[in-house]
Design a protein around this motif. Structure first.
Motif, mmCIF file in Angstrom:
data_model
loop_
_atom_site.group_PDB
_atom_site.id
_atom_site.type_symbol
_atom_site.label_atom_id
_atom_site.label_comp_id
_atom_site.label_asym_id
_atom_site.label_seq_id
_atom_site.Cartn_x
_atom_site.Cartn_y
_atom_site.Cartn_z
ATOM 1 N N ALA A 1 6.595 -12.318 -18.437
ATOM 2 C CA ALA A 1 6.127 -12.296 -17.051
ATOM 3 C C ALA A 1 6.446 -10.957 -16.418
ATOM 4 O O ALA A 1 7.554 -10.455 -16.522
ATOM 5 C CB ALA A 1 6.784 -13.418 -16.263
ATOM 6 N N LYS A 2 5.433 -10.382 -15.719
ATOM 7 C CA LYS A 2 5.631 -9.094 -15.062
ATOM 8 C C LYS A 2 6.072 -9.330 -13.627
ATOM 9 O O LYS A 2 5.557 -10.205 -12.948
ATOM 10 C CB LYS A 2 4.339 -8.281 -15.085
ATOM 11 C CG LYS A 2 3.982 -7.782 -16.442
ATOM 12 C CD LYS A 2 2.779 -6.877 -16.347
ATOM 13 C CE LYS A 2 2.401 -6.343 -17.703
ATOM 14 N NZ LYS A 2 1.251 -5.479 -17.649
ATOM 15 N N GLU A 3 6.988 -8.533 -13.162
ATOM 16 C CA GLU A 3 7.469 -8.624 -11.784
ATOM 17 C C GLU A 3 6.478 -7.905 -10.879
ATOM 18 O O GLU A 3 5.983 -6.827 -11.235
ATOM 19 C CB GLU A 3 8.850 -7.965 -11.676
ATOM 20 C CG GLU A 3 9.494 -8.214 -10.354
ATOM 21 C CD GLU A 3 10.908 -7.659 -10.319
ATOM 22 O OE1 GLU A 3 11.220 -7.033 -9.310
ATOM 23 O OE2 GLU A 3 11.663 -7.836 -11.281
ATOM 24 N N ASN A 4 6.166 -8.532 -9.712
ATOM 25 C CA ASN A 4 5.235 -7.944 -8.746
ATOM 26 C C ASN A 4 5.915 -6.743 -8.104
ATOM 27 O O ASN A 4 6.894 -6.883 -7.390
ATOM 28 C CB ASN A 4 4.844 -8.980 -7.699
ATOM 29 C CG ASN A 4 3.679 -8.505 -6.861
ATOM 30 O OD1 ASN A 4 3.179 -7.405 -7.063
ATOM 31 N ND2 ASN A 4 3.259 -9.346 -5.927
ATOM 32 N N THR A 5 5.391 -5.553 -8.322
ATOM 33 C CA THR A 5 6.029 -4.337 -7.823
ATOM 34 C C THR A 5 5.130 -3.615 -6.830
ATOM 35 O O THR A 5 4.726 -2.485 -7.036
ATOM 36 C CB THR A 5 6.373 -3.389 -8.987
ATOM 37 O OG1 THR A 5 5.171 -3.110 -9.699
ATOM 38 C CG2 THR A 5 7.412 -3.981 -9.900
ATOM 39 N N LYS A 6 4.792 -4.300 -5.696
ATOM 40 C CA LYS A 6 4.002 -3.660 -4.647
ATOM 41 C C LYS A 6 4.915 -2.769 -3.832
ATOM 42 O O LYS A 6 6.023 -3.159 -3.475
ATOM 43 C CB LYS A 6 3.384 -4.702 -3.717
ATOM 44 C CG LYS A 6 2.064 -5.217 -4.152
ATOM 45 C CD LYS A 6 1.442 -6.008 -3.041
ATOM 46 C CE LYS A 6 0.071 -6.478 -3.443
ATOM 47 N NZ LYS A 6 -0.527 -7.306 -2.417
ATOM 48 N N VAL A 7 4.425 -1.608 -3.474
ATOM 49 C CA VAL A 7 5.213 -0.677 -2.676
ATOM 50 C C VAL A 7 4.874 -0.923 -1.205
ATOM 51 O O VAL A 7 3.716 -0.885 -0.807
ATOM 52 C CB VAL A 7 4.897 0.784 -3.069
ATOM 53 C CG1 VAL A 7 5.650 1.754 -2.210
ATOM 54 C CG2 VAL A 7 5.182 1.005 -4.539
ATOM 55 N N THR A 8 5.890 -1.207 -0.371
ATOM 56 C CA THR A 8 5.691 -1.443 1.055
ATOM 57 C C THR A 8 5.845 -0.127 1.796
ATOM 58 O O THR A 8 6.884 0.536 1.656
ATOM 59 C CB THR A 8 6.730 -2.448 1.583
ATOM 60 O OG1 THR A 8 6.770 -3.562 0.712
ATOM 61 C CG2 THR A 8 6.384 -2.902 2.970
ATOM 62 N N PRO A 9 4.817 0.287 2.589
ATOM 63 C CA PRO A 9 4.941 1.554 3.304
ATOM 64 C C PRO A 9 5.972 1.427 4.422
ATOM 65 O O PRO A 9 6.182 0.363 4.985
ATOM 66 C CB PRO A 9 3.538 1.801 3.858
ATOM 67 C CG PRO A 9 2.924 0.448 3.930
ATOM 68 C CD PRO A 9 3.555 -0.360 2.827
ATOM 69 N N ASN A 10 6.604 2.561 4.757
ATOM 70 C CA ASN A 10 7.563 2.571 5.860
ATOM 71 C C ASN A 10 6.824 2.361 7.179
ATOM 72 O O ASN A 10 5.762 2.941 7.392
ATOM 73 C CB ASN A 10 8.311 3.905 5.914
ATOM 74 C CG ASN A 10 9.287 4.049 4.768
ATOM 75 O OD1 ASN A 10 9.721 3.052 4.203
ATOM 76 N ND2 ASN A 10 9.613 5.281 4.416
#
Length: 159
Positions: free
Chosen positions: A13-22
């Motif tokens: 299973a891949k971990e969800n790695t979305k980048v959250t903008p500042n």
């Protein structure tokens, strides 16, 4: 007969790695200090800061003497305006409206006035008579119309 067997999964299973903008700050929403050098003089005729009149009164009033309203009346008639406004002294004893029906000749003379027309909420006969007399003694601007009908609405408020 034997049940079919499932092969174990080899997928990881891949971990969800979305980048959250500042988050960005809206500088228009921040207080930036005083923008003018206003003196805050308020309104009234005293020349002092603040609003003149009673603390329970309206800030939109043009009458600062505390004698209640009913001064002038509101004319509902096209192409006409008062040259001499009717003035009523009630001393702030009534609250409500007095509607005065009127007819005006082409020279601006009031030839007929009757207080207590539709919309009137005050029943004091003396005040109705004062309103009627005030309208009869007022004058309006001249117009081409021989005889024109309309009404004047006086609004009274208790001080």
């Amino acid at each position: 007969m034997a049940a079919p067997t499932k092969k174990p999964s080899t997928a990881v299973a891949k971990e969800n790695t979305k980048v959250t903008p500042n988050p960005k700050v809206n500088t228009n929403a921040l207080y930036q200090g005083k923008t003018n050098n206003a003196t805050g003089e308020g309104d009234g005729t005293t020349g002092k800061p603040g609003n003149q009149g009673k603390t329970t009164g309206s800030t939109l009033a043009t009458n600062y003497d505390g004698t209640g309203s009913g001064n002038g009346g509101s004319l509902n008639m096209t192409q006409r305006s008062f040259t001499s406004r009717p003035k009523i002294e009630d001393n702030g004893r009534h609250t409500g409206k007095v509607v005065v029906e009127l007819r005006v000749d082409k020279n601006g003379n009031v030839v007929y006035a009757r207080a207590g027309a539709r919309g009137t909420t005050i029943v004091d006969a003396a005040l109705l008579q004062k309103c009627e007399d005030a309208v009869k003694n007022s004058r309006l601007t001249a117009a081409d119309t021989e005889l024109q009908s309309g009404n004047v609405v006086f609004v009274f408020k208790v001080n």
